[in-house]
Design a protein around this motif. Structure first.
Motif, mmCIF file in Angstrom:
data_model
loop_
_atom_site.group_PDB
_atom_site.id
_atom_site.type_symbol
_atom_site.label_atom_id
_atom_site.label_comp_id
_atom_site.label_asym_id
_atom_site.label_seq_id
_atom_site.Cartn_x
_atom_site.Cartn_y
_atom_site.Cartn_z
ATOM 1 N N GLN A 18 44.078 64.116 92.816
ATOM 2 C CA GLN A 18 45.434 63.608 93.045
ATOM 3 C C GLN A 18 46.000 64.238 94.309
ATOM 4 O OE1 GLN A 18 44.968 65.093 89.805
ATOM 5 N NE2 GLN A 18 44.543 63.172 88.775
ATOM 6 N N VAL A 20 49.493 65.017 96.328
ATOM 7 C CA VAL A 20 50.937 65.152 96.142
ATOM 8 C C VAL A 20 51.591 65.043 97.508
ATOM 9 C CG1 VAL A 20 52.787 66.651 95.330
ATOM 10 C CG2 VAL A 20 50.550 66.700 94.197
ATOM 11 N N HIS A 23 57.555 60.869 99.342
ATOM 12 C CA HIS A 23 57.728 59.459 99.681
ATOM 13 C C HIS A 23 59.182 59.115 99.412
ATOM 14 C CE1 HIS A 23 56.889 55.296 100.289
ATOM 15 N NE2 HIS A 23 57.045 54.948 99.029
ATOM 16 N N LEU A 26 61.246 61.869 97.766
ATOM 17 C CA LEU A 26 60.927 62.338 96.417
ATOM 18 C C LEU A 26 59.426 62.615 96.323
ATOM 19 C CD1 LEU A 26 63.116 59.872 94.339
ATOM 20 C CD2 LEU A 26 63.382 62.345 94.448
ATOM 21 N N PRO A 27 59.082 63.564 95.454
ATOM 22 C CA PRO A 27 57.650 63.844 95.303
ATOM 23 C C PRO A 27 56.942 62.658 94.663
ATOM 24 C CG PRO A 27 58.943 65.086 93.704
ATOM 25 C CD PRO A 27 59.921 64.409 94.612
ATOM 26 N N ASP A 28 55.761 62.378 95.131
ATOM 27 C CA ASP A 28 54.953 61.331 94.514
ATOM 28 C C ASP A 28 53.525 61.855 94.381
ATOM 29 O OD1 ASP A 28 54.316 58.956 93.313
ATOM 30 O OD2 ASP A 28 54.872 57.701 95.005
ATOM 31 N N VAL A 29 52.788 61.281 93.478
ATOM 32 C CA VAL A 29 51.425 61.713 93.196
ATOM 33 C C VAL A 29 50.565 60.460 93.122
ATOM 34 C CG1 VAL A 29 49.942 62.987 91.599
ATOM 35 C CG2 VAL A 29 52.368 63.577 91.770
ATOM 36 N N LEU A 30 49.435 60.486 93.772
ATOM 37 C CA LEU A 30 48.537 59.333 93.726
ATOM 38 C C LEU A 30 47.117 59.794 93.460
ATOM 39 C CD1 LEU A 30 49.295 56.831 96.624
ATOM 40 C CD2 LEU A 30 49.467 56.432 94.166
ATOM 41 N N PRO A 31 46.426 59.114 92.549
ATOM 42 C CA PRO A 31 45.002 59.420 92.395
ATOM 43 C C PRO A 31 44.242 58.911 93.609
ATOM 44 C CG PRO A 31 45.624 57.560 91.007
ATOM 45 C CD PRO A 31 46.889 58.055 91.644
ATOM 46 N N ALA A 61 49.551 68.830 99.131
ATOM 47 C CA ALA A 61 48.819 69.444 98.033
ATOM 48 C C ALA A 61 47.835 68.427 97.488
ATOM 49 C CB ALA A 61 49.785 69.893 96.936
ATOM 50 N N HIS A 63 44.927 68.035 94.275
ATOM 51 C CA HIS A 63 44.601 68.629 92.983
ATOM 52 C C HIS A 63 43.457 67.874 92.330
ATOM 53 C CE1 HIS A 63 45.295 70.408 89.025
ATOM 54 N NE2 HIS A 63 45.105 69.196 88.537
ATOM 55 N N VAL A 80 46.206 73.473 99.063
ATOM 56 C CA VAL A 80 47.347 73.164 99.912
ATOM 57 C C VAL A 80 46.890 73.339 101.352
ATOM 58 C CG1 VAL A 80 49.710 73.781 100.558
ATOM 59 C CG2 VAL A 80 48.993 73.941 98.171
ATOM 60 N N HIS B 63 52.853 63.611 86.439
ATOM 61 C CA HIS B 63 51.927 62.521 86.742
ATOM 62 C C HIS B 63 50.869 62.420 85.658
ATOM 63 C CE1 HIS B 63 49.276 59.983 89.174
ATOM 64 N NE2 HIS B 63 48.289 60.734 88.726
ATOM 65 N N ASP B 65 47.285 59.790 84.922
ATOM 66 C CA ASP B 65 46.526 58.598 85.284
ATOM 67 C C ASP B 65 45.320 58.501 84.378
ATOM 68 O OD1 ASP B 65 44.391 60.224 86.496
ATOM 69 O OD2 ASP B 65 45.657 60.396 88.258
ATOM 70 N N SER B 76 48.092 54.615 87.191
ATOM 71 C CA SER B 76 48.687 55.861 87.659
ATOM 72 C C SER B 76 50.198 55.762 87.475
ATOM 73 C CB SER B 76 48.340 56.028 89.144
ATOM 74 O OG SER B 76 49.143 57.019 89.740
ATOM 75 N N THR B 78 53.862 58.083 87.808
ATOM 76 C CA THR B 78 54.543 59.308 88.222
ATOM 77 C C THR B 78 56.003 59.250 87.783
ATOM 78 O OG1 THR B 78 53.095 59.594 90.141
ATOM 79 C CG2 THR B 78 55.166 60.785 90.176
#
Lengths: 125, 125
Positions: A18, A20, A23, A26-31, A61, A63, A80, B63, B65, B76, B78
């Motif tokens: 993932q 981080v 966007h 605001l924080p966003d998380v994408l696989p 970041a 993960h 990071v 998050h 997924d 996914s 968030t």
């Protein structure tokens, strides 16, 4: 706690993590699919995506974890580091041959390298 | 894109996610067991952990997924929302009976609620 070498070895054995990022403030998380290339994390992102617009030199970041919920074990690694797009043509050709599948759509022609400036990992047990 | 209802339905079907927070001025990510309780995400964290020290009222990203890499499909979700510790005794007893296992160690006696102020989800296909 895992040391840097142990953490990178674990990352080398998986291919989904993932990212981080920020966007619209605001924080966003994408696989993402990723590969460890040397000691950097390389991801492939689509032109026009929010990830592709992350500024060169920004700090991201990244993960990955692997959890066996039934056995109550697993590990977790967070990187990071500064972001740089891979633009050198020879380097792009080399990275394009990594097994870095883009299962989230076509047209993913940006390769983004995330430096492993800071690596933290732990075993969950 | 998934709407809020679809995203929360997907969250209700899984029990491991990742919390994104700031630790020593840098972003960190930790896998956590969670449950959707009403329309909030509830996690259980250990006393003295970095997560337990996240300030009341801080905004966290959460998050989850589910990826099937072979089939190249998945989803996914968030959540970004304000954090509040559950301190009301009756509410703590109720939440303690949720199937919220603490497979990352004992002594996890803080229940943290993350409001689903903003929910974004997408299907990866």
């Amino acid at each position: 706690m895992l040391d840097r070498g142990e953490s990178l070895t674990l990352l080398a054995g998986v291919s989904v993590g993932q990212v981080v990022f920020t966007h619209r403030a605001l924080p966003d998380v994408l696989p993402v699919n990723f590969r460890l290339d040397g000691d950097a994390v390389v991801i492939r992102v689509a032109t026009g995506s929010a990830l592709a617009r992350v500024a060169e030199g920004a700090v991201l970041a990244f993960h990955a974890d692997r959890i066996d919920e039934a056995a109550r074990t697993g590990w977790s690694v967070t990187v990071v580091g500064r972001v740089a797009e891979v633009t050198d043509p020879a380097e792009r050709r080399r990275i394009a041959e990594l097994p870095l599948r883009s299962w989230v759509g076509d047209g993913r022609d940006h390769f983004i390298r995330i430096a492993t400036d800071r690596v933290t990992g732990c075993v969950l047990a």
